[in-house]
Design a protein around this motif. Structure first.
Motif, PDB file in Angstrom:
ATOM      1  N   SER A   2      29.125 -54.733 -39.341  1.00  0.00           N
ATOM      2  CA  SER A   2      28.786 -53.330 -39.163  1.00  0.00           C
ATOM      3  C   SER A   2      29.982 -52.555 -38.663  1.00  0.00           C
ATOM      4  CB  SER A   2      27.628 -53.205 -38.162  1.00  0.00           C
ATOM      5  OG  SER A   2      27.922 -53.896 -36.987  1.00  0.00           O
ATOM      6  N   GLY A   3      30.232 -51.408 -39.300  1.00  0.00           N
ATOM      7  CA  GLY A   3      31.368 -50.584 -38.930  1.00  0.00           C
ATOM      8  C   GLY A   3      30.957 -49.402 -38.104  1.00  0.00           C
ATOM      9  N   ALA A   4      31.928 -48.630 -37.654  1.00  0.00           N
ATOM     10  CA  ALA A   4      31.654 -47.462 -36.832  1.00  0.00           C
ATOM     11  C   ALA A   4      31.033 -46.372 -37.671  1.00  0.00           C
ATOM     12  CB  ALA A   4      32.952 -46.962 -36.210  1.00  0.00           C
ATOM     13  N   GLY A   5      30.016 -45.722 -37.131  1.00  0.00           N
ATOM     14  CA  GLY A   5      29.363 -44.618 -37.817  1.00  0.00           C
ATOM     15  C   GLY A   5      30.184 -43.353 -37.698  1.00  0.00           C
ATOM     16  N   GLU A   6      30.107 -42.525 -38.724  1.00  0.00           N
ATOM     17  CA  GLU A   6      30.885 -41.296 -38.739  1.00  0.00           C
ATOM     18  C   GLU A   6      30.422 -40.376 -37.618  1.00  0.00           C
ATOM     19  OE1 GLU A   6      31.987 -37.673 -41.832  1.00  0.00           O
ATOM     20  OE2 GLU A   6      30.687 -39.324 -42.428  1.00  0.00           O
ATOM     21  N   GLY A   7      31.356 -39.876 -36.840  1.00  0.00           N
ATOM     22  CA  GLY A   7      31.041 -38.910 -35.806  1.00  0.00           C
ATOM     23  C   GLY A   7      30.548 -39.505 -34.514  1.00  0.00           C
ATOM     24  N   GLU A   8      30.547 -40.842 -34.382  1.00  0.00           N
ATOM     25  CA  GLU A   8      30.045 -41.435 -33.153  1.00  0.00           C
ATOM     26  C   GLU A   8      31.083 -41.295 -32.034  1.00  0.00           C
ATOM     27  OE1 GLU A   8      30.321 -45.544 -34.968  1.00  0.00           O
ATOM     28  OE2 GLU A   8      30.496 -46.029 -32.857  1.00  0.00           O
ATOM     29  N   ALA A   9      30.598 -41.416 -30.793  1.00  0.00           N
ATOM     30  CA  ALA A   9      31.491 -41.339 -29.641  1.00  0.00           C
ATOM     31  C   ALA A   9      32.406 -42.558 -29.614  1.00  0.00           C
ATOM     32  CB  ALA A   9      30.670 -41.263 -28.350  1.00  0.00           C
ATOM     33  N   GLU A  10      33.538 -42.419 -28.974  1.00  0.00           N
ATOM     34  CA  GLU A  10      34.499 -43.521 -28.898  1.00  0.00           C
ATOM     35  C   GLU A  10      33.877 -44.709 -28.181  1.00  0.00           C
ATOM     36  OE1 GLU A  10      38.989 -44.468 -27.174  1.00  0.00           O
ATOM     37  OE2 GLU A  10      38.084 -42.498 -26.909  1.00  0.00           O
ATOM     38  N   ASP A  11      34.005 -45.874 -28.783  1.00  0.00           N
ATOM     39  CA  ASP A  11      33.419 -47.084 -28.216  1.00  0.00           C
ATOM     40  C   ASP A  11      34.337 -47.716 -27.185  1.00  0.00           C
ATOM     41  OD1 ASP A  11      31.125 -46.969 -29.695  1.00  0.00           O
ATOM     42  OD2 ASP A  11      31.856 -48.259 -31.307  1.00  0.00           O
ATOM     43  N   ILE A  12      33.708 -48.490 -26.298  1.00  0.00           N
ATOM     44  CA  ILE A  12      34.463 -49.361 -25.412  1.00  0.00           C
ATOM     45  C   ILE A  12      35.045 -50.472 -26.283  1.00  0.00           C
ATOM     46  CG2 ILE A  12      34.281 -50.832 -23.379  1.00  0.00           C
ATOM     47  CD1 ILE A  12      31.720 -49.304 -22.680  1.00  0.00           C
ATOM     48  N   GLN A 207      23.854 -45.329 -39.701  1.00  0.00           N
ATOM     49  CA  GLN A 207      23.934 -43.899 -39.409  1.00  0.00           C
ATOM     50  C   GLN A 207      23.442 -43.662 -37.992  1.00  0.00           C
ATOM     51  OE1 GLN A 207      25.155 -41.459 -41.469  1.00  0.00           O
ATOM     52  NE2 GLN A 207      24.926 -40.041 -39.760  1.00  0.00           N
ATOM     53  N   ARG A 208      24.293 -43.107 -37.149  1.00  0.00           N
ATOM     54  CA  ARG A 208      23.933 -42.941 -35.736  1.00  0.00           C
ATOM     55  C   ARG A 208      22.805 -41.928 -35.561  1.00  0.00           C
ATOM     56  NH1 ARG A 208      25.880 -47.576 -33.907  1.00  0.00           N
ATOM     57  NH2 ARG A 208      28.148 -47.608 -33.615  1.00  0.00           N
ATOM     58  N   SER A 209      21.887 -42.256 -34.661  1.00  0.00           N
ATOM     59  CA  SER A 209      20.818 -41.327 -34.291  1.00  0.00           C
ATOM     60  C   SER A 209      21.329 -40.366 -33.216  1.00  0.00           C
ATOM     61  CB  SER A 209      19.613 -42.100 -33.757  1.00  0.00           C
ATOM     62  OG  SER A 209      19.920 -42.660 -32.485  1.00  0.00           O
ATOM     63  N   GLY A 210      20.548 -39.332 -32.958  1.00  0.00           N
ATOM     64  CA  GLY A 210      20.940 -38.363 -31.934  1.00  0.00           C
ATOM     65  C   GLY A 210      21.067 -38.985 -30.564  1.00  0.00           C
ATOM     66  N   SER A 211      20.121 -39.862 -30.190  1.00  0.00           N
ATOM     67  CA  SER A 211      20.185 -40.473 -28.858  1.00  0.00           C
ATOM     68  C   SER A 211      21.330 -41.469 -28.761  1.00  0.00           C
ATOM     69  CB  SER A 211      18.847 -41.147 -28.513  1.00  0.00           C
ATOM     70  OG  SER A 211      18.534 -42.182 -29.432  1.00  0.00           O
ATOM     71  N   GLU A 212      21.678 -42.128 -29.868  1.00  0.00           N
ATOM     72  CA  GLU A 212      22.819 -43.040 -29.843  1.00  0.00           C
ATOM     73  C   GLU A 212      24.116 -42.275 -29.604  1.00  0.00           C
ATOM     74  OE1 GLU A 212      21.242 -46.625 -32.801  1.00  0.00           O
ATOM     75  OE2 GLU A 212      22.246 -44.865 -33.630  1.00  0.00           O
ATOM     76  N   LEU A 213      24.242 -41.107 -30.224  1.00  0.00           N
ATOM     77  CA  LEU A 213      25.433 -40.290 -29.999  1.00  0.00           C
ATOM     78  C   LEU A 213      25.451 -39.720 -28.590  1.00  0.00           C
ATOM     79  CD1 LEU A 213      25.575 -38.395 -33.415  1.00  0.00           C
ATOM     80  CD2 LEU A 213      27.142 -40.180 -32.636  1.00  0.00           C
ATOM     81  N   ARG A 214      24.285 -39.256 -28.156  1.00  0.00           N
ATOM     82  CA  ARG A 214      24.196 -38.621 -26.836  1.00  0.00           C
ATOM     83  C   ARG A 214      24.437 -39.614 -25.714  1.00  0.00           C
ATOM     84  NH1 ARG A 214      19.480 -38.175 -23.865  1.00  0.00           N
ATOM     85  NH2 ARG A 214      18.269 -38.740 -25.723  1.00  0.00           N
ATOM     86  N   LEU A 215      23.997 -40.847 -25.892  1.00  0.00           N
ATOM     87  CA  LEU A 215      24.051 -41.849 -24.823  1.00  0.00           C
ATOM     88  C   LEU A 215      24.950 -43.019 -25.203  1.00  0.00           C
ATOM     89  CD1 LEU A 215      20.217 -41.797 -24.046  1.00  0.00           C
ATOM     90  CD2 LEU A 215      22.022 -40.896 -22.565  1.00  0.00           C
ATOM     91  N   ALA A 216      25.956 -42.765 -26.049  1.00  0.00           N
ATOM     92  CA  ALA A 216      26.800 -43.847 -26.554  1.00  0.00           C
ATOM     93  C   ALA A 216      27.453 -44.645 -25.447  1.00  0.00           C
ATOM     94  CB  ALA A 216      27.867 -43.280 -27.492  1.00  0.00           C
TER      95      ALA A 216
END
Length: 330
Positions: A2-12, A207-216
């Motif tokens: 699994s790769g990074a979703g477009e627009g997601e917050a920077e991962d640890i 595809q990232r959900s809203g809560s995944e982006l908000r609480l990444a």
């Protein structure tokens, strides 16, 4: 993978996630679990002052799977005509951590069996990445067939197998969901599944959900840790849009017919969990396919809070009790 979703917050970083989870990757694809989580032995002696008795019984010794049964003490005073509902429980841990003997889940099951009350069969299933999915699902369904045929006196004398619920928290909720889809319900008689209890179930997608982006970067359960757990659990080469991870894609909906016939599904979650939008999405999908869904999404919590905060656990037990016994009466 699994790769990074477009627009997601920077991962640890991945290294940090291995450290956070206290695991180390090995060249052969296994992991070394560095943390030694506390475990609790079962307590089967009725002379000991415990509200719930417990014991371990092997299911499949070649797979080292077994079940821990929890029996409320007061059930021993009831006649066989006053049997309790059976809850088959699958522990959490992202498919890679913990055990049915882990103290955090043992104590949770003791409180659950006491407050609701029910008889619990907590299943020890094989962990990934040594045993990638669907191994845990296979163990989950094998446990159901074991329960229906076991001569164990606690289950035989005190559990109402015709009033069975599958329940799990986090990855265990995912396992309960897929066990229900994979089980040959016609061959489980006299065990009859009445419903599912999906407690903060572990689902995801590319595809990232809203809560995944908000609480990444949520400290309790950062999204990058979730991704690593999926990378270690899914079949080699599968993305997070595999049906095991994302039940809303592919042919997942076509397997829901059995749930629509008399089953009810309780889905619970917290607003501080990055997975909450996934949980809401799955609940909506079930409803749209004719399944009777009861939702309980609350504020002020995070992923796993139900097994860490006793007050949150007790409040949830009330919700689950109402769900189980209203189901029984219907």
């Amino acid at each position: 993978m699994s790769g990074a979703g477009e627009g997601e917050a920077e991962d640890i970083s991945t290294v940090d996630n291995y450290q956070r989870l206290q695991i180390a990757p090995n060249p052969d694809g296994t992991i070394t679990r560095l943390a030694k989580f506390p475990e609790s032995p079962p307590t089967s002696d009725p002379k000991l002052p415990t509200p719930v008795l417990s014991k371990d019984i092997p299911i499949n010794e070649s797979k080292n799977t077994w079940v821990r049964i929890y029996l409320p003490r007061h059930a021993l005073d009831h006649s066989s005509s006053s049997k309790l509902p059976l809850v088959v429980f699958y522990h959490g841990g992202g498919f890679i951590l913990f055990s049915a003997a882990s103290t955090i889940f043992h104590d949770y099951c003791v409180g659950f069996a006491t407050d609701v009350p029910v008889i619990i069969a907590s299943v020890e299933y094989r962990l990934a990445p040594e045993h990638r999915l669907p191994a845990a699902y296979e163990d989950a369904t094998e446990a159901l067939h074991w329960i229906k045929t076991t001569p164990d006196d606690w289950l035989r004398d005190h559990a109402d197998l015709s009033n069975t619920f599958l329940m799990g928290i986090s990855a265990g909720g995912n396992i309960a969901y897929h066990a229900a889809l994979h089980a040959d319900v016609d061959r489980l008689h006299p065990l009859k599944i009445h419903g599912l209890i999906l407690q903060q179930p572990f689902f995801s997608g590319t595809q990232r959900s809203g809560s995944e982006l908000r609480l990444a970067n949520n400290p309790a359960f950062p999204l990058s840790c979730s991704d690593l757990m999926w990378d270690l659990s899914l079949p080699i080469g599968a993305s997070r849009d595999h049906e095991y991870c994302n039940p809303t894609v592919g042919d997942g909906c076509k397997k829901l017919d059995r749930m629509a016939v008399g089953w009810r599904v309780l889905v619970t979650g917290w607003d501080g969990d990055p997975l909450i939008d996934r949980q809401i999405e799955v609940a909506k999908m079930l409803e749209e396919n004719g399944v009777h869904v009861v939702c309980h999404f609350a504020e002020g919590g995070y992923h796993g809070v139900d097994i860490i905060d006793a007050s949150k656990a007790e409040a949830l037990f009330v919700v689950v009790k109402n769900f189980i016994f209203s189901q029984s009466a219907s």
